[in-house]
Design an enzyme around this catalytic site. Structure first.
Site, mmCIF file in Angstrom:
data_model
loop_
_atom_site.group_PDB
_atom_site.id
_atom_site.type_symbol
_atom_site.label_atom_id
_atom_site.label_comp_id
_atom_site.label_asym_id
_atom_site.label_seq_id
_atom_site.Cartn_x
_atom_site.Cartn_y
_atom_site.Cartn_z
ATOM 1 N N ASP A 9 -0.804 0.285 -9.086
ATOM 2 C CA ASP A 9 -0.459 0.172 -7.657
ATOM 3 C C ASP A 9 -1.227 1.239 -6.887
ATOM 4 O OD1 ASP A 9 2.584 -0.612 -5.946
ATOM 5 O OD2 ASP A 9 0.821 0.346 -5.084
ATOM 6 N N ASP A 109 -2.702 -4.826 -3.361
ATOM 7 C CA ASP A 109 -2.933 -3.515 -3.987
ATOM 8 C C ASP A 109 -2.207 -3.326 -5.315
ATOM 9 O OD1 ASP A 109 -0.273 -2.890 -3.247
ATOM 10 O OD2 ASP A 109 -0.835 -0.803 -2.853
ATOM 11 N N GLU A 110 -1.885 -4.426 -5.972
ATOM 12 C CA GLU A 110 -1.013 -4.330 -7.144
ATOM 13 C C GLU A 110 -1.387 -5.364 -8.211
ATOM 14 O OE1 GLU A 110 3.652 -4.911 -7.490
ATOM 15 O OE2 GLU A 110 2.927 -4.760 -5.453
HETATM 16 P P1 TTP Z 1 2.736 -0.854 -0.993
HETATM 17 O O1 TTP Z 1 2.054 -0.724 -2.315
HETATM 18 O O2 TTP Z 1 4.184 -1.197 -0.973
HETATM 19 O O3 TTP Z 1 2.610 0.514 -0.188
HETATM 20 P P2 TTP Z 1 1.421 1.556 -0.119
HETATM 21 O O4 TTP Z 1 0.281 1.166 -1.015
HETATM 22 O O5 TTP Z 1 1.040 1.767 1.315
HETATM 23 O O6 TTP Z 1 2.100 2.883 -0.615
HETATM 24 P P3 TTP Z 1 2.508 3.323 -2.103
HETATM 25 O O7 TTP Z 1 1.721 4.565 -2.361
HETATM 26 O O8 TTP Z 1 3.974 3.580 -2.045
HETATM 27 O O9 TTP Z 1 2.146 2.197 -3.030
HETATM 28 O O10 TTP Z 1 1.990 -1.916 -0.105
HETATM 29 C C1 TTP Z 1 0.576 -2.098 -0.119
HETATM 30 C C2 TTP Z 1 0.047 -2.334 1.286
HETATM 31 O O11 TTP Z 1 0.723 -3.448 1.871
HETATM 32 C C3 TTP Z 1 0.284 -1.171 2.221
HETATM 33 O O12 TTP Z 1 -0.742 -0.212 2.181
HETATM 34 C C4 TTP Z 1 0.394 -1.852 3.557
HETATM 35 C C5 TTP Z 1 0.946 -3.226 3.253
HETATM 36 N N1 TTP Z 1 2.379 -3.299 3.609
HETATM 37 C C6 TTP Z 1 2.747 -3.796 4.865
HETATM 38 O O13 TTP Z 1 1.879 -4.201 5.655
HETATM 39 N N2 TTP Z 1 4.065 -3.843 5.196
HETATM 40 C C7 TTP Z 1 5.062 -3.420 4.361
HETATM 41 O O14 TTP Z 1 6.263 -3.467 4.715
HETATM 42 C C8 TTP Z 1 4.683 -2.894 3.068
HETATM 43 C C9 TTP Z 1 5.737 -2.397 2.124
HETATM 44 C C10 TTP Z 1 3.341 -2.860 2.742
HETATM 45 MG MG MG Z 2 0.641 0.670 -3.056
#
Ligand code: TTP
Ligand code: MG
Length: 360
Positions: A9, A109-110
């Protein structure tokens, strides 16, 4: 032999990418927003970097609310640029694909990676692969990620979340029980606030307590099937396979030798990228219907122009469309110089599997 699954992730993904290309925001709290356009600050926070999260800003929060928190704290607000994020995401996912027997992309992103055969069930080897992945992503794309390794998808996912950002957590089969023991039930992947509330009413606060909770009592509240599922989750049980998902698009993007507005120079670069794209289209066994050009200007704004044509797998057809889209670009964007260009095919149709001898 233990099954070994990795979950990767990317850390504060959109925000990390914005930091990369806006060197002046480096080190400052940064918030990436989806503006609805209705009024100046209407919309929600897409994500925030870790500095901004420390102030209490997070995904899903109204922008106006985030701005109130940010007041006088030198916080940078930027709009989302999905094309840019998708292009980088595509490259990272391709890199991940090369690291596993099977890769399942879950979101932008996962991804889950099955590395059972590659590691022959050895956890030290899994840790080494995870470390390599982190290094490759960081070297090539300049962003960090968190990786979790576990005996199944459920544990791998929770492991990647365990230490973030830039984490690497290995939960071996034999350590699952202690990993889950004191985990609050809300930390269990797949358990939402509603379920958690009912469980709390039953006096269940941790996964450990849920795993050994009286089944008939649980069944009374949730029904037999859900009760079993909940207890299974709390014990870290998950048999679901890592399944490759069909990709939505394939793209290639590259940096021009120098910033330019010259159509021929730009098209030459696109042709070069298309050569690589052609190989990938063949390997993936797809037809495409939509062709796009991606153009990043010297202000780092990303432009995307697309056209849909009859289904084909012919790269020359894609280049013809790209050429046409490119020729329209200067009139629509006068005096714009480009730094990076790309070509993308999407609206993919997968060719049928070879099922009969005749096909070979
Ligand atoms: P996530 O992997 O949930 O968040 P992140 O990568 O920003 O942070 P983390 O370090 O905790 O993994 O989500 C991936 C992308 O998806 C994030 O960068 C932006 C988008 N996203 C949204 O647009 N709205 C949301 O509510 C969430 C949770 C994510
Ligand atoms: Mg993320």
């Amino acid at each position: 032999m233990d099954r070994i699954i990795l979950h990767v992730d990317l850390d504060s993904f959109y925000a990390s990418l914005e930091e990369l290309r806006n060197k002046d925001v480096m080190g400052k709290p940064l918030v990436v927003c989806v503006y609805s356009g209705r009024s100046e600050d209407s919309g929600v926070v897409s994500t925030a970097n870790y500095k901004a999260r420390k102030l209490g800003i997070k995904s899903g929060m109204p922008i106006a609310f985030a701005k109130r928190i940010a007041k006088e704290k030198n916080v940078v607000f930027l709009p989302v640029d999905m094309e840019y994020y998708r292009t980088v995401s595509d490259r990272i996912m391709e890199l991940l694909e090369g690291e596993a027997e099977v890769m399942e992309q879950v979101s932008v992103d996962e991804a889950y990676l099955d590395v059972t055969e590659k590691t022959r069930g050895r956890w030290v080897k899994a840790e080494e692969i995870a470390g390599n992945i982190k290094k490759k992503i960081s070297d090539r794309e300049g962003v960090t990620c968190s990786v979790g390794a576990g005996p199944n998808k459920l544990i791998a996912k929770m492991a990647s979340k365990h230490r973030k950002p830039d984490g690497l957590t290995v939960v071996k089969e034999k350590d699952v029980k202690s990993f889950l023991e004191n985990m609050p039930i809300l930390g269990l992947h797949g358990i939402g606030p509603k379920t958690a509330k009912v469980l709390e009413e039953l006096g269940v606060e941790t996964a450990g307590e849920l795993a050994s909770f009286d089944l008939p009592m649980l069944a009374e509240k949730f029904g037999e099937n859900t009760a079993r599922l909940l207890r299974g989750r709390a014990s870290g049980i998950d048999d679901s396979p890592v399944e490759p998902r069909e990709r939505q698009q394939i793209s290639r993007i590259g940096t021009l030798k120098e910033d330019t507005g010259d159509i021929e120079e730009i098209f030459n670069k696109i042709k070069e990228l298309a050569e690589d794209l052609k190989g990938k289209i063949g390997k993936e066994r797809v037809y495409f219907r939509t062709v796009s050009i991606i153009a990043v200007d010297t202000n780092l704004k990303t432009h995307l122009k697309s056209e849909t044509i009859a289904e084909t797998d012919d790269i020359e057809a894609a280049l013809k469309v790209a050429r046409k889209l490119l020729e329209g670009f200067p009139d629509e964007n006068p005096e714009t110089l480009l730094r990076r260009v790309g070509i993308r095919v999407s609206n993919l149709v997968y060719k049928k599997e070879q099922t009969t001898l005749k096909d070979f």
